[in-house]
Design an enzyme around this catalytic site. Structure first.
Site, PDB file in Angstrom:
ATOM      1  N   ASP A 197       0.839  -1.194   0.000  1.00 38.11           N
ATOM      2  CA  ASP A 197       0.000   0.000   0.000  1.00 38.11           C
ATOM      3  C   ASP A 197       0.878   1.250   0.000  1.00 38.11           C
ATOM      4  O   ASP A 197       1.842   1.345   0.761  1.00 38.11           O
ATOM      5  CB  ASP A 197      -0.919   0.021   1.220  1.00 38.11           C
ATOM      6  CG  ASP A 197      -1.981   1.106   1.117  1.00 38.11           C
ATOM      7  OD1 ASP A 197      -2.939   0.911   0.355  1.00 38.11           O
ATOM      8  OD2 ASP A 197      -1.841   2.146   1.791  1.00 38.11           O
ATOM      9  N   ASN A 205      -2.531  13.297  -4.167  1.00 33.76           N
ATOM     10  CA  ASN A 205      -3.700  13.716  -4.932  1.00 33.76           C
ATOM     11  C   ASN A 205      -4.179  15.094  -4.522  1.00 33.76           C
ATOM     12  O   ASN A 205      -4.518  15.934  -5.367  1.00 33.76           O
ATOM     13  CB  ASN A 205      -4.837  12.702  -4.757  1.00 33.76           C
ATOM     14  CG  ASN A 205      -4.662  11.461  -5.621  1.00 33.76           C
ATOM     15  OD1 ASN A 205      -4.029  11.504  -6.674  1.00 33.76           O
ATOM     16  ND2 ASN A 205      -5.220  10.349  -5.176  1.00 33.76           N
ATOM     17  N   HIS A 210      -4.893  14.694  -9.331  1.00 32.32           N
ATOM     18  CA  HIS A 210      -5.029  13.265  -9.624  1.00 32.32           C
ATOM     19  C   HIS A 210      -4.157  12.815 -10.792  1.00 32.32           C
ATOM     20  O   HIS A 210      -3.782  11.631 -10.853  1.00 32.32           O
ATOM     21  CB  HIS A 210      -6.498  12.930  -9.888  1.00 32.32           C
ATOM     22  CG  HIS A 210      -7.346  12.975  -8.654  1.00 32.32           C
ATOM     23  ND1 HIS A 210      -7.455  11.908  -7.796  1.00 32.32           N
ATOM     24  CD2 HIS A 210      -8.099  13.972  -8.117  1.00 32.32           C
ATOM     25  CE1 HIS A 210      -8.261  12.235  -6.782  1.00 32.32           C
ATOM     26  NE2 HIS A 210      -8.659  13.485  -6.956  1.00 32.32           N
ATOM     27  N   ASP A 214      -1.877   9.622 -10.568  1.00 37.01           N
ATOM     28  CA  ASP A 214      -1.831   8.512 -11.530  1.00 37.01           C
ATOM     29  C   ASP A 214      -0.396   8.204 -11.936  1.00 37.01           C
ATOM     30  O   ASP A 214      -0.011   7.029 -12.074  1.00 37.01           O
ATOM     31  CB  ASP A 214      -2.662   8.857 -12.766  1.00 37.01           C
ATOM     32  CG  ASP A 214      -4.159   8.759 -12.517  1.00 37.01           C
ATOM     33  OD1 ASP A 214      -4.542   8.233 -11.459  1.00 37.01           O
ATOM     34  OD2 ASP A 214      -4.932   9.206 -13.385  1.00 37.01           O
ATOM     35  N   GLU A 240      -4.626   2.590  -4.374  1.00 35.52           N
ATOM     36  CA  GLU A 240      -3.164   2.637  -4.274  1.00 35.52           C
ATOM     37  C   GLU A 240      -2.596   1.349  -3.676  1.00 35.52           C
ATOM     38  O   GLU A 240      -1.502   1.337  -3.123  1.00 35.52           O
ATOM     39  CB  GLU A 240      -2.723   3.847  -3.437  1.00 35.52           C
ATOM     40  CG  GLU A 240      -3.176   3.837  -1.997  1.00 35.52           C
ATOM     41  CD  GLU A 240      -4.526   4.510  -1.773  1.00 35.52           C
ATOM     42  OE1 GLU A 240      -4.794   4.929  -0.639  1.00 35.52           O
ATOM     43  OE2 GLU A 240      -5.312   4.626  -2.742  1.00 35.52           O
TER      44      GLU A 240
END
Length: 343
Positions: A197, A205, A210, A214, A240
């Site tokens: 994680d 973000n 965003h 990404d 994530e």
């Protein structure tokens, strides 16, 4: 226009057009329907999963060996594949005018061959879209035109791959997890699972947007996948979170891989507008136990991940025990344009 091919849709006859070109177009369309394109159906294997994903192997002889040996006609660089693992026989090779009749047999391989999820115990006829598993390499068998076979592979990718990162998606990983758990229990082989994680990903973000988030996910996927061997299965589990399935891997081997991933993520920050955004991951791991199924194995690895988050992030916890390795790796350079080399 239902039932017409793309090429026919491009040659629709206009009744108000009395030109010679229009007449030729109509005659061409009628000829195309009367004389469809001749298709040749040569046996073809396409690698759907594994280190050779996307490779195509056209059968060009009556017998073809699948194996790790360099002499094998279908050579697979897979540690779990035997040197001469399986054999495909094209029985009517010398009569190309009839549909191919092919069989596959295991050659006494160490880890066995599976056909459509079942152990291959005797020579068996291959049929369209059969799935052949040798080691961790999944091959699809096709008796169709090469263009259609390529379309089949593309559709398979759309169904099984994460669109952003290119890793396996959650659905595909679940299927592979169930399969490898059953296989490890059947043959009493070790199997490890890592759940990964990204730490404090929401901050990226929120602060950078965003699109940058990404890009961070793509970079994480890249570092994770290039840290793994071809026999290990990497996936984006969701958001994530990532997962790595490690067949034929001991606890020590899984911990080594987890720490390699964690440290590589940390030393390659994300580049954005002349800034370096630090990245780190927390990793939880577990070994398959006799009483486990796919759900309980994943649950135990996930519990170890939660433990890693609770005790400070940017660390590995395996079987709910923190790994006593250094967690202070520092940045050593920019992420290279090419993938980081496997170790």
């Amino acid at each position: 226009m239902c039932g017409m091919s793309d090429s026919e849709r491009e040659t629709i006859f206009n009744p108000d057009d009395d030109s010679d070109a229009a007449e030729a177009t109509l005659m061409g369309a009628l000829h195309q329907r009367a004389h469809p394109r001749h298709l040749t159906f040569t046996p073809l294997l396409i690698c759907l999963e594994g280190g050779h994903r996307g490779m195509r192997y056209t059968l060009k002889a009556k017998e073809q060996i699948i194996g790790r040996s360099r002499d094998a006609e279908i050579h697979l660089d897979d540690e779990l594949v035997s040197r001469q693992h399986a054999r495909i026989i094209w029985h009517n090779f010398e009569t190309p005018q009839v549909p191919p009749y092919c069989t596959i047999e295991d050659l006494g391989s160490r880890n066995g061959t599976e056909l459509n999820g079942a152990p291959l115990l005797a020579p068996t006829q291959l049929r369209e879209r059969d799935r052949i598993l040798v080691g961790t390499t999944l091959l699809g068998f096709f008796l169709r035109d090469a263009t259609e076979a390529e379309l089949e592979r593309s559709l398979y990718d759309l169904a099984t791959k994460d669109a952003l990162t290119g890793l396996d998606n959650r659905h595909q990983f679940n299927a592979m997890l169930v399969h490898h758990v059953e296989r490890a229990r059947r043959y009493e082989r070790p199997l490890a699972l890592l759940v990964i994680d990204a730490d404090r990903f929401k901050r990226i973000n929120d602060e950078f947007g965003h699109d940058v988030g990404d890009r961070a996910l793509v970079q994480l996927a890249r570092v994770i996948s290039t840290s793994c061997r071809s026999s290990e299965i990497c996936a984006r589990w969701g958001g994530e979170e990532f997962a790595v399935l490690c067949p034929e891997t001991t606890a020590e081997g899984a911990i080594t891989l987890a720490e390699r991933i964690r440290q590589r993520v940390q030393i390659f920050p994300l580049e954005h507008d002349d800034r370096l955004i630090p990245l780190s991951v927390s990793i939880g791991g577990a070994m398959l136990q006799a009483e486990d199924n796919a759900d309980t194995l994943f649950r135990r690895a996930d519990q170890s991940l939660l433990r890693a988050k609770e005790i400070g992030r940017n660390r590995t916890v395996f079987e709910n025990k923190p790994v006593g390795l250094d967690h202070t790796a520092t940045f050593t350079g920019r992420l290279p344009k090419e993938n980081p080399p496997n170790e």
